[in-house]
Design an enzyme around this catalytic site. Structure first.
Site, PDB file in Angstrom:
ATOM      1  N   LYS A 218       0.885  -1.110  -0.052  1.00  0.00           N
ATOM      2  CA  LYS A 218       0.293  -0.011   0.224  1.00  0.00           C
ATOM      3  C   LYS A 218       0.886   1.029  -0.163  1.00  0.00           C
ATOM      4  O   LYS A 218       1.877   1.113   0.390  1.00  0.00           O
ATOM      5  CB  LYS A 218      -0.935  -0.213   1.392  1.00  0.00           C
ATOM      6  CG  LYS A 218      -2.171  -1.085   1.146  1.00  0.00           C
ATOM      7  CD  LYS A 218      -2.834  -1.177   1.600  1.00  0.00           C
ATOM      8  CE  LYS A 218      -4.123  -2.264   0.932  1.00  0.00           C
ATOM      9  NZ  LYS A 218      -5.548  -2.364   1.774  1.00  0.00           N
ATOM     10  N   ARG A 257      -3.540  -9.951   4.871  1.00  0.00           N
ATOM     11  CA  ARG A 257      -3.699 -10.193   3.225  1.00  0.00           C
ATOM     12  C   ARG A 257      -2.110  -9.899   2.341  1.00  0.00           C
ATOM     13  O   ARG A 257      -2.393  -8.827   2.335  1.00  0.00           O
ATOM     14  CB  ARG A 257      -4.964  -9.378   2.534  1.00  0.00           C
ATOM     15  CG  ARG A 257      -5.234  -9.301   1.428  1.00  0.00           C
ATOM     16  CD  ARG A 257      -6.789  -8.377   1.524  1.00  0.00           C
ATOM     17  NE  ARG A 257      -6.908  -8.645   0.078  1.00  0.00           N
ATOM     18  CZ  ARG A 257      -6.573  -7.950  -0.885  1.00  0.00           C
ATOM     19  NH1 ARG A 257      -5.500  -6.792  -0.799  1.00  0.00           N
ATOM     20  NH2 ARG A 257      -6.934  -7.449  -2.393  1.00  0.00           N
TER      21      ARG A 257
HETATM   22  N1  PMM Z   1      -7.449  -4.325   0.064  1.00  0.00           N
HETATM   23  C1  PMM Z   1      -7.654  -4.018  -0.784  1.00  0.00           C
HETATM   24  C2  PMM Z   1      -8.096  -4.646  -2.036  1.00  0.00           C
HETATM   25  N2  PMM Z   1      -8.734  -5.752  -1.035  1.00  0.00           N
HETATM   26  N3  PMM Z   1      -9.535  -6.419   0.764  1.00  0.00           N
HETATM   27  C3  PMM Z   1      -9.362  -6.060   2.564  1.00  0.00           C
HETATM   28  N4  PMM Z   1     -10.285  -7.303   3.202  1.00  0.00           N
HETATM   29  N5  PMM Z   1      -8.752  -5.207   3.220  1.00  0.00           N
HETATM   30  C4  PMM Z   1      -7.901  -4.701   2.505  1.00  0.00           C
HETATM   31  O1  PMM Z   1      -7.371  -3.948   3.091  1.00  0.00           O
HETATM   32  C5  PMM Z   1      -8.044  -4.936   0.064  1.00  0.00           C
HETATM   33  C6  PMM Z   1      -8.975  -5.641   0.357  1.00  0.00           C
HETATM   34  C7  PMM Z   1      -6.245  -2.810  -1.958  1.00  0.00           C
HETATM   35  O2  PMM Z   1      -5.866  -3.244  -3.336  1.00  0.00           O
HETATM   36  P1  PMM Z   1      -4.988  -4.006  -3.831  1.00  0.00           P
HETATM   37  O3  PMM Z   1      -6.033  -5.517  -4.190  1.00  0.00           O
HETATM   38  O4  PMM Z   1      -4.592  -3.834  -4.950  1.00  0.00           O
HETATM   39  O5  PMM Z   1      -3.938  -5.244  -2.875  1.00  0.00           O
END
Ligand code: PMM
Length: 282
Positions: A218, A257
């Site tokens: 991030k 994640r």
């Molecule tokens: N961040 C992203 C997408 N989905 N889901 C959860 N539960 N928590 C998160 O922090 C989260 C998510 C954003 O980005 P990426 O898929 O590009 O890493």
């Protein structure tokens, strides 16, 4: 689904079937590459594969629902058929329902049910596990909502807003032991808000549900590691994420994640080894 011990969070490996995610957009956009990537993450030790068809990067425009379905359903079908525990990363009830029918068992909703009024009832009817993230607005204008001026700042606001979502989930019929909460790092949050949250997750844990945290790649890590005002590129933030993996595991989060499962797994193995040593000396 495994629940993990206090020091060993489950690892949710990310497969973004999108052309435009900030972290890995376009890399796994065809079903075949996405399925192969999911298999690789499982081989590296992922406990859950999180499959998403909508980018949530700041400023992203939303795909239409048919497009989102076409992206995720074939990948979910294939990986679930191979025995993987699959979550679908979606804000849409229709996509969640199709994903659950295709073999997913977890719905990961970055909006915590706020984006689609049908979501909570859909999850409740299916008896699925529900990851509800803290969210204030869609990606195209979430930056305008990164204001946490109340008493207790961002931590108290996220706690209170997640508590309100838990009330809505329970009212919709989602079982309490199916609810996982997520502070939503980077979503309507400035870098300092993310740091305040990762430093002090206890008030969120006090809500009584397991916590999942997504810090991987991030922009607050890019900002931290910036040189000459230029953020560290997305692909070069892994060491910082590994440090956070250790910190978050020690705070007792339920899950992480991550994009680089191998790096996170290595960090958790070090912690597990130290736990063994501590147990031997008790
Ligand atoms: N961040 C992203 C997408 N989905 N889901 C959860 N539960 N928590 C998160 O922090 C989260 C998510 C954003 O980005 P990426 O898929 O590009 O890493």
């Amino acid at each position: 689904m495994t629940t993990g011990s206090v020091s060993t969070p489950v690892l949710m490996g990310v497969v973004n079937v999108t052309p435009d995610s900030f972290s890995d957009g376009g890399r796994w956009f065809s079903p075949d590459t996405a399925i192969a990537h999911g298999r690789d993450l499982l081989a590296e030790g992922a406990d859950i594969i999180d499959i998403g068809g909508e980018s949530t990067r700041p400023g992203a425009t939303r795909p239409v629902v048919t497009e989102e379905l076409d992206r995720v359903v074939p990948v979910i079908t294939a990986l679930a058929a191979e025995g993987a525990t699959v979550s679908v990363d979606t804000m849409r009830a229709e996509v969640a329902a199709a994903a659950l029918a295709a073999g997913a068992t977890i719905v990961n909703d970055v909006s915590g049910g706020l984006a689609d009024p049908q979501m909570l009832a859909t999850v409740a009817a299916a008896g699925a596990t529900y990851v509800a993230m803290h969210w204030r607005a869609h990606a195209d204008h979430m930056r305008d909502f990164a204001v946490y001026d109340g008493p207790g700042g961002v931590v108290a606001a996220v706690r209170d807003e997640l508590a309100a979502r838990v009330d809505a989930m329970l009212a919709a019929g989602i079982a309490p032991d199916r609810i996982v909460l997520d502070p939503g790092l980077g979503f309507a949050k400035r870098p300092e808000h993310n740091w305040q949250l990762v430093r002090d997750l206890a008030p969120l844990q006090d809500l009584g549900h397991p916590l999942l945290v997504g810090a991987s790649r991030k922009s607050f890590l890019g900002t931290l590691l910036a040189s000459g005002g230029t953020p560290r590129p997305v692909g070069d933030r892994e060491h910082a994420n590994t440090a956070l993996t250790v910190l978050l595991a020690q705070q007792g989060v339920w899950g992480l994640r991550v994009h680089d499962v191998r790096a996170a797994k290595d960090a958790l193995r070090v912690l597990e080894r130290i736990d063994q040593e501590e147990a031997a000396h008790d």
